[in-house]
Scaffold this motif. Sequence first.
Motif, short mmCIF file in Angstrom:
data_model
loop_
_atom_site.label_atom_id
_atom_site.label_comp_id
_atom_site.label_asym_id
_atom_site.label_seq_id
_atom_site.Cartn_x
_atom_site.Cartn_y
_atom_site.Cartn_z
N GLY A 40 0.75 -1.20 -0.01
CA GLY A 40 -0.19 -0.09 0.00
C GLY A 40 0.92 1.30 -0.01
O GLY A 40 0.53 2.23 -0.55
N THR A 41 1.88 1.09 0.68
CA THR A 41 2.92 2.29 0.82
C THR A 41 3.53 2.72 -0.49
O THR A 41 3.35 3.85 -1.08
N THR A 93 0.54 3.87 -3.15
CA THR A 93 0.00 5.21 -2.82
C THR A 93 1.04 6.39 -3.04
O THR A 93 0.56 7.28 -3.88
N TRP A 112 0.72 6.42 2.58
CA TRP A 112 -0.48 5.33 3.07
C TRP A 112 -0.64 5.49 4.70
O TRP A 112 -1.65 5.27 5.10
N ASN A 114 -2.75 8.44 5.32
CA ASN A 114 -3.96 8.09 4.49
C ASN A 114 -4.91 7.32 5.52
O ASN A 114 -6.01 7.54 5.83
#
Length: 561
Positions: free
Chosen positions: A500-501, A504, A512, A515
């Motif tokens: 996800g990092t 993003t 991320w 967020n």
Amino acid sequence: MNIIDKALNIFAPGIAAKREQARTEVVRQQAVRKVTNSLIGGVGSNGRGYGKHGASTTKSSMLFWKTPVGDADTDIHQNVPKLRERARDLHMGSDIVAAAHKGLRTNIVGTGLRLNPAFDASYLGLTKEHAETLRSSIQREWALWADTTKCDAAGLNDFYELQGLAFISTLMSGDVFALMPSKPRPWSVYDLKVNLIEADRCATPPDKVNIDRERIQSGVEVDADGMVVAYHFSNRHPGAGGYSLSGSNEWVRVNKYGKRTGRVNVLHLFEAERPGQRRGIPVIAPIIESLKQLSQYTNAELAAAVITSMYTVFITTPADDEGGTPFDGVGMDDEDLDGAEDVPGATGDEIKLGQGAIMRTDPGEDVKFADPTRPNPNYEAFVRAMLKQIAAALELPYEILTKQFTSSYSASRGALLEAWKMYRMRRAWLSKTFCQPIYEEWFVEAVSKGRIDAPGIFDDPAIFAAYTKAEWHGPSQGLLDPTKEVQAAVMRMDNNLSTGTRETAEINGGSWEDNVQQRAYEQTRLKKLGLVQAAPTVVTPSEPSNEGDEDNDDEEGGEQN
């Protein structure tokens, strides 16, 4: 034996013996050459192997191609100053060069490569809570230094602006240097500063030019093993006013590594192309000649278009022997020349040209209108062909260099993907040679001052590397079709092909961590206010769409006219 040899045998036997000896030597050399050529395949003279092609010295196309062999010092170092001068001149005066340099900086660096601490918590034996605390501490302390101009020795740029400055300077000059002095200053938490030095200031001092030239070349000093040990910097730029090689200039020798600590004192940013190369070359070096000629051609076309727009006429007069008086412009009223401009190189008595200017003619004179051939119908096609070659040399698709996406969706996306191969490579180079070393130096100071808790960091190089491991993410490449590309990102995460990092950062350059924290707060607020959280949208892979690909086959492979 011919008649001459027979006569010499009778009247000059000594000369005859020498002639015979010389004739024997020639025959021997021919035999040796023949055997040698047969052993090595007859390269060049015998026309075998590469001797028939690229190494030929007898073909008319290769006959005058002389290529003397030189090492990196001869081919590169001795020519770098002139390359720098011309590359910078083109950057200042050529629109396409400025567009290339700034476009590369914008896409590769943009607003800056952002730090993502990626320390090895498992190796360091950190609990989940301790790892979260360490991550938050690093991000908070790093912002104190990197997000302000206090990190710059000149106090002008923050760390992310320094990245862009270092990168574009490397493109223009071939290389750039970064010193990392410790300079305590009021209201500055950290003493580490970054001092960027332009390439010209690193040169061999005049008193060392003829001393051990193999060890010091272009200001870079190596030891007996060829390892860089020091750099020689001038306190003034050679282009500064009052610069003198032997006068007011002061030269400083800076060790690459500290003698006691082994810390890096100098970062040298350049891309090497040959073993033994110590200095970099401008990115446009191979195409400087083409760029200059293209610039001159463009200027000539522009000047021709401006001149022909003045609706130029030519006045013809009878010859002197027929009683006519050549028209010299004398006697014309000022209002006749209203709005006119001097012809370049003209004197005060010569005709002036201007927009819509009207001039009288004398009896017997005739007026002929110029027949301009501007605009040149071949100009655009020729410039486009040249720009395609220039773009290829810069590892850029033509569409990216000229910012003209006139092909289909798939062709435009293919151009972007091809460009991003180069962007990622250069971004990784910048993070490894500039961002990461500076981050490690900052980390040492932060731990030494007790602002970050990192037990055992100085006990073992492996522990130091585990603590300072980091990722650097830059701006995303943008989305041509957001739906398709977000779906692809979700699929990569679902199949553990990405995180996800990373996704993003690549999609919108965000964080991320920030967020999810913000999303958690938003959901809590919605629940507290009695609002219903919308159900998350289920993203399913869609069928490949040809939307936007309505161009014909000809347009698929090129631009529309």
